[in-house]
Design a protein around this motif. Structure first.
Motif, PDB file in Angstrom:
ATOM      1  N   ASP A 178       0.830  -1.192   0.000  1.00 14.15           N
ATOM      2  CA  ASP A 178       0.000   0.000   0.000  1.00 14.15           C
ATOM      3  C   ASP A 178       0.874   1.255   0.000  1.00 14.15           C
ATOM      4  OD1 ASP A 178      -2.460   1.253  -0.024  1.00 14.15           O
ATOM      5  OD2 ASP A 178      -2.854   0.999   2.113  1.00 14.15           O
ATOM      6  N   THR A 179       0.232   2.416   0.066  1.00 22.09           N
ATOM      7  CA  THR A 179       0.954   3.680   0.216  1.00 22.09           C
ATOM      8  C   THR A 179       0.379   4.432   1.407  1.00 22.09           C
ATOM      9  OG1 THR A 179      -0.519   4.997  -1.208  1.00 22.09           O
ATOM     10  CG2 THR A 179       1.276   3.810  -2.281  1.00 22.09           C
ATOM     11  N   THR A 180       1.147   5.394   1.901  1.00 19.57           N
ATOM     12  CA  THR A 180       0.734   6.129   3.093  1.00 19.57           C
ATOM     13  C   THR A 180      -0.424   7.073   2.814  1.00 19.57           C
ATOM     14  OG1 THR A 180       2.515   7.687   2.570  1.00 19.57           O
ATOM     15  CG2 THR A 180       2.968   6.028   4.251  1.00 19.57           C
ATOM     16  N   GLY A 204      -3.063  -3.876  -3.535  1.00 18.20           N
ATOM     17  CA  GLY A 204      -2.814  -2.559  -2.987  1.00 18.20           C
ATOM     18  C   GLY A 204      -2.396  -1.560  -4.040  1.00 18.20           C
ATOM     19  N   ARG A 205      -2.104  -0.328  -3.614  1.00 16.55           N
ATOM     20  CA  ARG A 205      -1.794   0.748  -4.555  1.00 16.55           C
ATOM     21  C   ARG A 205      -0.316   1.132  -4.535  1.00 16.55           C
ATOM     22  NH1 ARG A 205      -5.159   4.978  -1.032  1.00 16.55           N
ATOM     23  NH2 ARG A 205      -3.537   5.555   0.465  1.00 16.55           N
ATOM     24  N   GLY A 206       0.528   0.320  -3.910  1.00 18.23           N
ATOM     25  CA  GLY A 206       1.941   0.640  -3.865  1.00 18.23           C
ATOM     26  C   GLY A 206       2.611   0.553  -5.232  1.00 18.23           C
ATOM     27  N   ARG A 207       3.745   1.234  -5.361  1.00 22.32           N
ATOM     28  CA  ARG A 207       4.624   1.058  -6.517  1.00 22.32           C
ATOM     29  C   ARG A 207       5.627  -0.006  -6.104  1.00 22.32           C
ATOM     30  NH1 ARG A 207       7.969   5.971  -9.264  1.00 22.32           N
ATOM     31  NH2 ARG A 207       5.835   6.773  -9.490  1.00 22.32           N
ATOM     32  N   ALA A 208       5.368  -1.248  -6.495  1.00 17.99           N
ATOM     33  CA  ALA A 208       6.092  -2.392  -5.948  1.00 17.99           C
ATOM     34  C   ALA A 208       6.738  -3.214  -7.050  1.00 17.99           C
ATOM     35  CB  ALA A 208       5.152  -3.272  -5.128  1.00 17.99           C
ATOM     36  N   VAL A 209       8.014  -3.534  -6.856  1.00 21.63           N
ATOM     37  CA  VAL A 209       8.756  -4.411  -7.760  1.00 21.63           C
ATOM     38  C   VAL A 209       8.956  -5.752  -7.076  1.00 21.63           C
ATOM     39  CG1 VAL A 209      10.938  -4.791  -8.963  1.00 21.63           C
ATOM     40  CG2 VAL A 209       9.918  -2.492  -8.912  1.00 21.63           C
ATOM     41  N   PHE A 210       8.553  -6.816  -7.756  1.00 24.32           N
ATOM     42  CA  PHE A 210       8.736  -8.183  -7.265  1.00 24.32           C
ATOM     43  C   PHE A 210       9.791  -8.834  -8.166  1.00 24.32           C
ATOM     44  CE2 PHE A 210       4.518  -6.776  -6.184  1.00 24.32           C
ATOM     45  CZ  PHE A 210       4.392  -7.144  -4.855  1.00 24.32           C
ATOM     46  N   ASP A 211      11.001  -8.928  -7.656  1.00 25.40           N
ATOM     47  CA  ASP A 211      12.155  -9.350  -8.445  1.00 25.40           C
ATOM     48  C   ASP A 211      12.568 -10.757  -8.021  1.00 25.40           C
ATOM     49  OD1 ASP A 211      14.436  -9.474  -9.997  1.00 25.40           O
ATOM     50  OD2 ASP A 211      15.532  -7.942  -8.869  1.00 25.40           O
ATOM     51  N   ALA A 212      12.507 -11.703  -8.952  1.00 28.73           N
ATOM     52  CA  ALA A 212      12.892 -13.091  -8.677  1.00 28.73           C
ATOM     53  C   ALA A 212      12.069 -13.678  -7.534  1.00 28.73           C
ATOM     54  CB  ALA A 212      14.387 -13.199  -8.368  1.00 28.73           C
TER      55      ALA A 212
END
Length: 361
Positions: A173-175, A199-207
């Motif tokens: 999520d974001t704050t 959620g609305r986060g800017r999220a990178v899922f790497d490997a």
């Protein structure tokens, strides 16, 4: 096997900590490294942090409590003492519909989380975060979301972490609506059944390794891996890259994603890119996306794929699987999503995602 029994066995029968348990080893101020051992409380260690850049080392054991890291605990690292994330387990069993002890209502989705953080610069590594609430044990509860981790705050970094639950496992999520908090998940194992990365986060899922659970229901789809709720003003939402998606259910029982446009935030424009990822047969290759509400069809959302492989990545119906061009793919990388924050440059050499030896943790 019930989740609670399974988790208890992972830590070798070590003492389980109760929420609010005293932690005499953590007394004093100015300590840069705090140690949490069976019988201690991880929340007590968080409360004892008195400055930025502190580290909490969690020794092998199962810690049954809820942990909240407030915004003021900046640049905090919480890590397992062992490099095996199965060794130290934080677990609790609240659901969205679980009544609060004070009678003020139910916890709600975010409030059900075992681990919550709003602290900027948080790093979590080599741990298991779990919510072992089970629908079958609570047939009277309708709010079945049960979150393992709810994270906000810019520059949140999870490395080699296992996130275990059923519905709504990871709330990225974001704050605030106008905050584009960045999150980086590296070599993580994330399992669940319904919307378990959302959620609305800017999220990178790497490997990372995403695993869909068997679910005892007569209908399909049994669930979805992702449910982004990206703010319209945010150019980037979820990016899953160099990972894999496996399943404990039958072939084609799950979808990759559906868009979440919350009733309290109807301007959301969900964004998801899955690229360079192996997708197993558990994902429906013909119709891998589905709408959550008719008013917000998935086809109008920012859903794209690029260079995926595996039986679940086949493209029998092109209009159901929007693809990035090579030029467009260049704009969807770790660097573009995370900007001047580059946690991947400090990570250990790639060793693949966290993978259970037997197909489940």
């Amino acid at each position: 096997m019930r989740r609670r029994t399974l988790l208890a066995g992972l830590a070798g029968g070590l003492t389980v900590a109760a929420a609010g348990a005293p932690a005499p080893a953590l007394t004093g101020t100015g300590r840069r490294v705090l140690h949490v051992r069976p019988g201690d409380s991880l929340q007590a260690a968080v409360d004892a942090v008195d400055g930025p850049g502190r580290t909490i080392v969690v020794h092998p054991g199962t810690y049954r409590e809820v942990v909240d890291v407030p915004p003021g605990k900046e640049e905090l690292t919480i890590r397992g003492a062992s490099r095996d994330p199965r060794a130290a387990v934080l677990v609790f069993d609240n659901a969205a519909g679980t009544p609060k002890p004070d009678g003020s209502g139910a916890y709600g989705t975010a409030g059900s989380a075992t681990f919550t953080s709003a602290a900027p610069g948080l790093t979590v590594r080599d741990l298991t975060l779990a919510n072992d609430w089970l629908r079958a044990d609570h047939p009277d509860v309708t709010g079945t979301q049960a979150v393992a981790a709810h994270v906000t705050g810019d520059r949140t970094h999870f490395d080699h972490v296992r996130l275990l639950a059923h519905q709504d496992t990871l709330f990225a999520d974001t704050t605030a609506l106008d905050a584009f908090d960045r999150q980086y998940f590296h070599r993580c194992y994330i399992e669940g059944d319904v919307d378990f990365v959302f959620g609305r986060g800017r999220a990178v899922f790497d490997a990372c390794h995403f695993h869909t659970l068997q679910r005892d229901v007569p209908f399909t789809p049994k669930g979805m891996v992702f449910a982004p709720a990206t703010a319209r003003a945010n150019p980037y939402g979820f990016l899953a890259t160099r990972g894999r998606i496996t399943s404990g259910a039958q072939d084609a029982a799950y979808k990759i994603a559906r868009p979440w446009v919350p009733s309290y935030e109807t301007t959301a424009w969900p964004s998801l890119v899955v690229r360079d990822t192996w997708i197993g047969p558990g994902i429906d290759a013909v119709t891998p996306y589905v709408s959550m509400r008719d008013a917000y069809p998935w086809q109008t959302m920012r859903f794209r794929e690029h260079a995926n492989s595996g039986p679940g990545a086949l493209v029998p119906v092109p209009e159901n699987r929007p693809q990035l061009t090579a030029a467009e793919a260049a704009a969807h990388t770790r660097r573009t999503y995370l900007g001047d924050w580059r946690p991947y440059e400090r990570c250990a050499p790639p060793g693949g995602p966290v993978t259970p030896r037997s197909g489940r943790p």
